[in-house]
Scaffold this active site. Structure first.
Site, PDB file in Angstrom:
ATOM      1  N   SER A 136      59.101  20.569 -12.825  1.00 45.01           N
ATOM      2  CA  SER A 136      58.816  19.224 -13.315  1.00 45.01           C
ATOM      3  C   SER A 136      57.594  19.335 -14.210  1.00 45.01           C
ATOM      4  O   SER A 136      56.531  19.768 -13.761  1.00 45.01           O
ATOM      5  CB  SER A 136      58.529  18.311 -12.114  1.00 45.01           C
ATOM      6  OG  SER A 136      58.081  17.046 -12.566  1.00 45.01           O
ATOM      7  N   LYS A 162      62.650  19.555 -15.931  1.00 45.15           N
ATOM      8  CA  LYS A 162      62.554  18.091 -15.883  1.00 45.15           C
ATOM      9  C   LYS A 162      61.327  17.667 -16.656  1.00 45.15           C
ATOM     10  O   LYS A 162      60.236  18.196 -16.452  1.00 45.15           O
ATOM     11  CB  LYS A 162      62.474  17.667 -14.420  1.00 45.15           C
ATOM     12  CG  LYS A 162      61.877  16.289 -14.136  1.00 45.15           C
ATOM     13  CD  LYS A 162      62.064  15.924 -12.668  1.00 45.15           C
ATOM     14  CE  LYS A 162      60.878  15.130 -12.139  1.00 45.15           C
ATOM     15  NZ  LYS A 162      61.014  14.828 -10.698  1.00 45.15           N
ATOM     16  N   LYS A 164      58.737  14.638 -17.758  1.00 45.37           N
ATOM     17  CA  LYS A 164      58.259  13.288 -17.484  1.00 45.37           C
ATOM     18  C   LYS A 164      58.268  12.528 -18.799  1.00 45.37           C
ATOM     19  O   LYS A 164      57.861  13.067 -19.852  1.00 45.37           O
ATOM     20  CB  LYS A 164      56.835  13.344 -16.915  1.00 45.37           C
ATOM     21  CG  LYS A 164      56.774  13.944 -15.528  1.00 45.37           C
ATOM     22  CD  LYS A 164      57.380  13.015 -14.492  1.00 45.37           C
ATOM     23  CE  LYS A 164      57.137  13.540 -13.091  1.00 45.37           C
ATOM     24  NZ  LYS A 164      57.724  12.654 -12.080  1.00 45.37           N
ATOM     25  N   ASP A 189      62.369  12.166 -16.135  1.00 47.41           N
ATOM     26  CA  ASP A 189      61.923  11.305 -15.032  1.00 47.41           C
ATOM     27  C   ASP A 189      60.947  10.276 -15.584  1.00 47.41           C
ATOM     28  O   ASP A 189      59.874  10.625 -16.090  1.00 47.41           O
ATOM     29  CB  ASP A 189      61.244  12.156 -13.952  1.00 47.41           C
ATOM     30  CG  ASP A 189      60.860  11.348 -12.711  1.00 47.41           C
ATOM     31  OD1 ASP A 189      61.100  10.120 -12.687  1.00 47.41           O
ATOM     32  OD2 ASP A 189      60.326  11.960 -11.759  1.00 47.41           O
ATOM     33  N   GLU A 214      66.031  10.180 -14.215  1.00 42.12           N
ATOM     34  CA  GLU A 214      65.476   9.832 -12.907  1.00 42.12           C
ATOM     35  C   GLU A 214      64.650   8.545 -12.967  1.00 42.12           C
ATOM     36  O   GLU A 214      63.773   8.405 -13.822  1.00 42.12           O
ATOM     37  CB  GLU A 214      64.621  11.014 -12.426  1.00 42.12           C
ATOM     38  CG  GLU A 214      64.132  10.903 -11.005  1.00 42.12           C
ATOM     39  CD  GLU A 214      63.352  12.160 -10.582  1.00 42.12           C
ATOM     40  OE1 GLU A 214      63.516  13.231 -11.217  1.00 42.12           O
ATOM     41  OE2 GLU A 214      62.572  12.066  -9.620  1.00 42.12           O
ATOM     42  N   ASP A 239      64.910   7.901  -7.265  1.00 37.19           N
ATOM     43  CA  ASP A 239      63.819   8.534  -6.507  1.00 37.19           C
ATOM     44  C   ASP A 239      63.087   7.415  -5.765  1.00 37.19           C
ATOM     45  O   ASP A 239      63.405   7.106  -4.599  1.00 37.19           O
ATOM     46  CB  ASP A 239      62.905   9.294  -7.490  1.00 37.19           C
ATOM     47  CG  ASP A 239      61.637   9.875  -6.864  1.00 37.19           C
ATOM     48  OD1 ASP A 239      61.368   9.595  -5.685  1.00 37.19           O
ATOM     49  OD2 ASP A 239      60.887  10.602  -7.549  1.00 37.19           O
ATOM     50  N   LYS A 263      63.046  13.048  -1.047  1.00 34.07           N
ATOM     51  CA  LYS A 263      61.700  13.547  -0.740  1.00 34.07           C
ATOM     52  C   LYS A 263      61.451  13.272   0.732  1.00 34.07           C
ATOM     53  O   LYS A 263      61.604  12.133   1.186  1.00 34.07           O
ATOM     54  CB  LYS A 263      60.643  12.826  -1.589  1.00 34.07           C
ATOM     55  CG  LYS A 263      60.687  13.200  -3.059  1.00 34.07           C
ATOM     56  CD  LYS A 263      59.640  12.472  -3.857  1.00 34.07           C
ATOM     57  CE  LYS A 263      59.701  12.910  -5.327  1.00 34.07           C
ATOM     58  NZ  LYS A 263      58.892  12.043  -6.199  1.00 34.07           N
ATOM     59  N   GLY A 291      59.515  16.742  -5.366  1.00 35.62           N
ATOM     60  CA  GLY A 291      58.229  17.302  -4.964  1.00 35.62           C
ATOM     61  C   GLY A 291      57.149  16.264  -5.167  1.00 35.62           C
ATOM     62  O   GLY A 291      57.339  15.297  -5.920  1.00 35.62           O
TER      63      GLY A 291
HETATM   64  O1  OSB Z   1      58.557  11.444  -9.437  1.00 37.02           O
HETATM   65  O2  OSB Z   1      59.140  13.365  -8.830  1.00 37.02           O
HETATM   66  C1  OSB Z   1      58.245  12.553  -9.062  1.00 37.02           C
HETATM   67  C2  OSB Z   1      54.836  14.239  -8.731  1.00 37.02           C
HETATM   68  C3  OSB Z   1      54.096  13.213  -8.197  1.00 37.02           C
HETATM   69  C4  OSB Z   1      54.694  11.996  -7.987  1.00 37.02           C
HETATM   70  C5  OSB Z   1      56.031  11.803  -8.309  1.00 37.02           C
HETATM   71  C6  OSB Z   1      56.787  12.837  -8.828  1.00 37.02           C
HETATM   72  C7  OSB Z   1      56.158  14.070  -9.074  1.00 37.02           C
HETATM   73  C8  OSB Z   1      56.826  15.201  -9.689  1.00 37.02           C
HETATM   74  C9  OSB Z   1      56.226  16.549  -9.435  1.00 37.02           C
HETATM   75  O3  OSB Z   1      57.752  15.108 -10.440  1.00 37.02           O
HETATM   76  C10 OSB Z   1      57.085  17.409  -8.614  1.00 37.02           C
HETATM   77  C11 OSB Z   1      56.331  18.636  -8.181  1.00 37.02           C
HETATM   78  O4  OSB Z   1      56.244  19.561  -8.978  1.00 37.02           O
HETATM   79  O5  OSB Z   1      55.852  18.666  -7.017  1.00 37.02           O
HETATM   80 MG    MG Z   2      60.673  11.288  -9.604  1.00 32.30          MG
END
Ligand code: OSB
Ligand code: MG
Length: 382
Positions: A136, A162, A164, A189, A214, A239, A263, A291
């Site tokens: 991510s 992925k 952001k 995401d 996402e 999510d 999660k 994560g």
């Molecule tokens: O939306 O998946 C998410 C991190 C913090 C809060 C929300 C998210 C995330 C990540 C990071 O996408 C995932 C990771 O590398 O742990």
């Molecule tokens: Mg997410």
């Protein structure tokens, strides 16, 4: 097995690089570690995945500490537990606070697995010896740097990327990435940064062959996603707004998503996660492990969860060294050149907690025992 005590520690850890999402930038983590101790001196570890501020969901490191200390720990210590599933039952009087509960529930699973000399994956019913890993990537100011970073992650073996996104950092960025990497498994995401009125813009993402989009819309809104999904070719993955099996059922029945990110913290732990992945599998909905920038304990739990059969897409569970100079578990989580992580078969989470490292990082700790909580739920107790 009788729960004799819960040892809570807050550790502070600096991320190797800041991580930017549509709701903010994280530089360092304030993480709660929970060590659940049985009467005979064994212990299991859990990590509370709440963030520092209430911007992903409503929990924070501090709210989790208070709720654990004043309400959840007293409900659990002194109790005799036969199966890890009973943990949730004892904590049921408390509404919400899924991440705080999951920290304890996961610790109990680790403890039970250790007591039975079996791996957590095996105790859960995991069927995979290795899991698929993706990355991510936070929002980057500079597209060139993002492209370099992706090249580096792909070279390391990661199976999916992925990105952001947020308004103003979406179509152009995704287009540049797709141009440079025409064939990779690519997802985005939005962390709830868009509204249904942005449908025209979101439809533009249909051009890039994304595995899914996402959580584009409101963090607590399933119905709007069903309206959006009908207008998109790309699958929506939910999510933020899936907190339990009922949410997953509602979302799938309404057609609000075609993929789900599970999660552990958000869904209250392993028992609930396992039920959700089973339901999703039965309804042809692929799931994967999200994560929360976890330290090693949380990461280890994610690995065990991802060994369940419904986890068919690569997760956001990646190598320790992408986050930390030195993780709190030994060995650190490592990813193979094929982008896989081996599921440990040693007892419990299968990684040793580095107590010396944890002690060094600890900024507060407390032990909650049965004596303190005698007399039931101490409402308002301090
Ligand atoms: O939306 O998946 C998410 C991190 C913090 C809060 C929300 C998210 C995330 C990540 C990071 O996408 C995932 C990771 O590398 O742990
Ligand atoms: Mg997410």
């Amino acid at each position: 097995m009788k729960i004799a005590a819960i040892h809570a520690r807050e550790i502070n850890m600096q991320l190797i690089a800041p991580f930017e999402t549509s709701f903010g930038v994280t530089h360092h983590r304030r993480i709660l570690l929970l060590e659940v101790c049985s009467e005979d001196g064994a212990s299991g570890w859990g990590e509370v995945t709440a963030a520092e501020g209430p911007f992903y969901n409503s929990e924070t490191t501090d709210t989790a500490w208070i709720v654990l200390r004043n309400f959840l720990a007293p409900l659990l210590v002194g109790k005799t537990i036969e199966t890890p599933e009973e943990t949730l039952h004892y904590m049921a009087p408390v509404r919400g606070h899924e991440m705080a509960k999951a920290g304890l529930e996961c610790a109990v699973w680790d403890l039970m697995a250790k007591c039975q000399s079996t791996s957590l994956s095996q105790l859960l019913g995991g069927t995979r010896a290795e899991i698929s890993s993706g990355v991510s990537l936070g929002i980057h100011e500079d597209i060139g740097k993002l492209l370099d970073r992706i090249a580096q992650e792909l070279a390391a073996g990661y199976q999916r990327v992925k990105l952001k996104i947020k308004p103003g950092k979406d179509v152009e960025v995704v287009s540049a990435v797709r141009n440079r990497f025409p064939d990779i498994a690519l997802t985005v995401d939005a962390n709830s940064a868009y509204r249904l009125t942005d449908t025209a813009l979101l439809k533009k993402l249909d051009a890039f062959n994304l595995t899914y989009i996402e959580q584009p819309l409101e963090w607590n809104e399933i119905y709007q996603h069903s309206k959006l999904q009908r207008q998109l070719e790309t699958r929506i993955c939910l999510d933020e707004c899936i907190h339990n099996l009922r949410d997953a059922q509602a979302a799938i029945e309404l057609g609000a998503c075609k993929v789900i990110n599970i999660k552990l913290g958000r869904v209250c732990g392993h028992a609930a996660a396992r039920k959700m992945q089973d339901y999703c599998m039965g309804h042809g909905v692929p799931v994967w492990s999200g994560g929360m920038l976890e330290a090693g304990v949380g990461r280890a739990h994610n690995i065990a969860m991802s060994s369940l059969p419904g986890f068919v897409l690569p997760g956001d569970v990646s190598a320790s060294k992408r986050y930390w100079e030195e993780d709190i578990i030994v060995p650190p989580v490592e990813v193979s050149a094929q982008g896989t992580i081996r599921v440990p078969d040693s007892p419990g989470i299968g990684f040793e907690v580095n107590k010396r490292r944890v002690e060094k990082l600890t900024v507060r700790e407390e032990e909650w025992t049965a004596t303190r909580s005698a007399g039931g739920v101490p409402v308002g107790a301090s």
